[in-house]
Enzyme design. Sequence first.
Site, PDB file in Angstrom:
ATOM      1  N   ARG A  37      48.351 -18.461  -9.104  1.00  0.00           N
ATOM      2  CA  ARG A  37      47.410 -17.936 -10.115  1.00  0.00           C
ATOM      3  C   ARG A  37      46.695 -16.692  -9.579  1.00  0.00           C
ATOM      4  O   ARG A  37      46.254 -15.854 -10.358  1.00  0.00           O
ATOM      5  CB  ARG A  37      46.407 -19.046 -10.488  1.00  0.00           C
ATOM      6  CG  ARG A  37      45.507 -18.718 -11.686  1.00  0.00           C
ATOM      7  CD  ARG A  37      44.753 -19.954 -12.152  1.00  0.00           C
ATOM      8  NE  ARG A  37      43.912 -19.727 -13.313  1.00  0.00           N
ATOM      9  CZ  ARG A  37      42.592 -19.525 -13.273  1.00  0.00           C
ATOM     10  NH1 ARG A  37      41.954 -19.547 -12.119  1.00  0.00           N
ATOM     11  NH2 ARG A  37      41.906 -19.329 -14.382  1.00  0.00           N
ATOM     12  N   ILE A  63      41.532 -15.115 -18.542  1.00  0.00           N
ATOM     13  CA  ILE A  63      42.617 -16.029 -18.172  1.00  0.00           C
ATOM     14  C   ILE A  63      41.985 -17.415 -18.340  1.00  0.00           C
ATOM     15  O   ILE A  63      40.875 -17.659 -17.857  1.00  0.00           O
ATOM     16  CB  ILE A  63      43.130 -15.770 -16.730  1.00  0.00           C
ATOM     17  CG1 ILE A  63      44.242 -16.753 -16.340  1.00  0.00           C
ATOM     18  CG2 ILE A  63      42.028 -15.798 -15.697  1.00  0.00           C
ATOM     19  CD1 ILE A  63      44.942 -16.394 -15.008  1.00  0.00           C
ATOM     20  N   SER A  64      42.659 -18.319 -19.065  1.00  0.00           N
ATOM     21  CA  SER A  64      42.042 -19.612 -19.376  1.00  0.00           C
ATOM     22  C   SER A  64      41.797 -20.424 -18.106  1.00  0.00           C
ATOM     23  O   SER A  64      42.476 -20.253 -17.090  1.00  0.00           O
ATOM     24  CB  SER A  64      42.942 -20.424 -20.309  1.00  0.00           C
ATOM     25  OG  SER A  64      43.115 -19.763 -21.531  1.00  0.00           O
ATOM     26  N   GLN A  65      40.833 -21.334 -18.212  1.00  0.00           N
ATOM     27  CA  GLN A  65      40.534 -22.271 -17.126  1.00  0.00           C
ATOM     28  C   GLN A  65      41.785 -23.129 -16.858  1.00  0.00           C
ATOM     29  O   GLN A  65      42.444 -23.566 -17.806  1.00  0.00           O
ATOM     30  CB  GLN A  65      39.389 -23.156 -17.623  1.00  0.00           C
ATOM     31  CG  GLN A  65      38.874 -24.135 -16.630  1.00  0.00           C
ATOM     32  CD  GLN A  65      37.738 -24.974 -17.226  1.00  0.00           C
ATOM     33  OE1 GLN A  65      37.186 -24.639 -18.270  1.00  0.00           O
ATOM     34  NE2 GLN A  65      37.406 -26.053 -16.560  1.00  0.00           N
TER      35      GLN A  65
END
Length: 216
Positions: A37, A63-65
């Site tokens: 990530r 950017i999503s959790q």
Amino acid sequence: MEDSYKHKGMRKGLVKLLREKGIRDERVLKAIGEIPRHFFFDKAFLEHAYQDKAFPIGEGQTISQPYTVAYQTELLDLKPTDKVLEIGTGSGYQCWVLLTITSHVFTIEYNKVLFNRANQMFKALNLKPQTFLGDGSLGLPAFAPYDKILVTAGAPVVPKSLLEQLKIGGILVIPVGDENLQKMVRIVRETETEFTREEFNNFKFVPLLGKSGWNL
Ligand code: SAM
């Protein structure tokens, strides 16, 4: 782009946390354990990459959790043969998670800067989703129907066009609510005209823009 033992160790910690938070799908946990990530982060912010939180990626987007990515992907119940539409390519991270389970991924992004950046990233990583620039609140009718549709931005209502683009037996996962809070909704197309709807936890997403999204 380097993936060191330190990064791998931090990912293990993240996977452990996601298990503790209730994620059970082993394929999703494996993907999160394998995907670097931190490749999606600027060098100055690398220490944020394996914290369980959303992070700005520019253009007012995030950017999503990791927990949210895992939660949505688990609800999709992906099969390796599934044809999937992701709405909101963003950084491309969620798309990579999907690609570890099925190679038939279509992803659409509204913001041109993010679209271009994600495409560069996919090229550098040798990933091959089909990418589109446009208003995903209308789906992507040219390639419909889909086994699974995943919306990664918060919608005011469930867009009718997305329901129409689901195969029978297909699943739509979409956060629905106001601008501050959305409920995760899963819809299954049971027959041509019948749909079942389940509601899950609350989340906070950036808004789904466009014709069937928020007209901001
Ligand atoms: N899936 C992304 C990731 O892994 O980084 C996170 C997505 S971010 C939370 C939501 C994204 O949806 C943003 O990139 C935003 O530009 C995009 N978006 C918002 N409205 C959209 C629309 N109507 N069609 C396509 N993308 C949209």
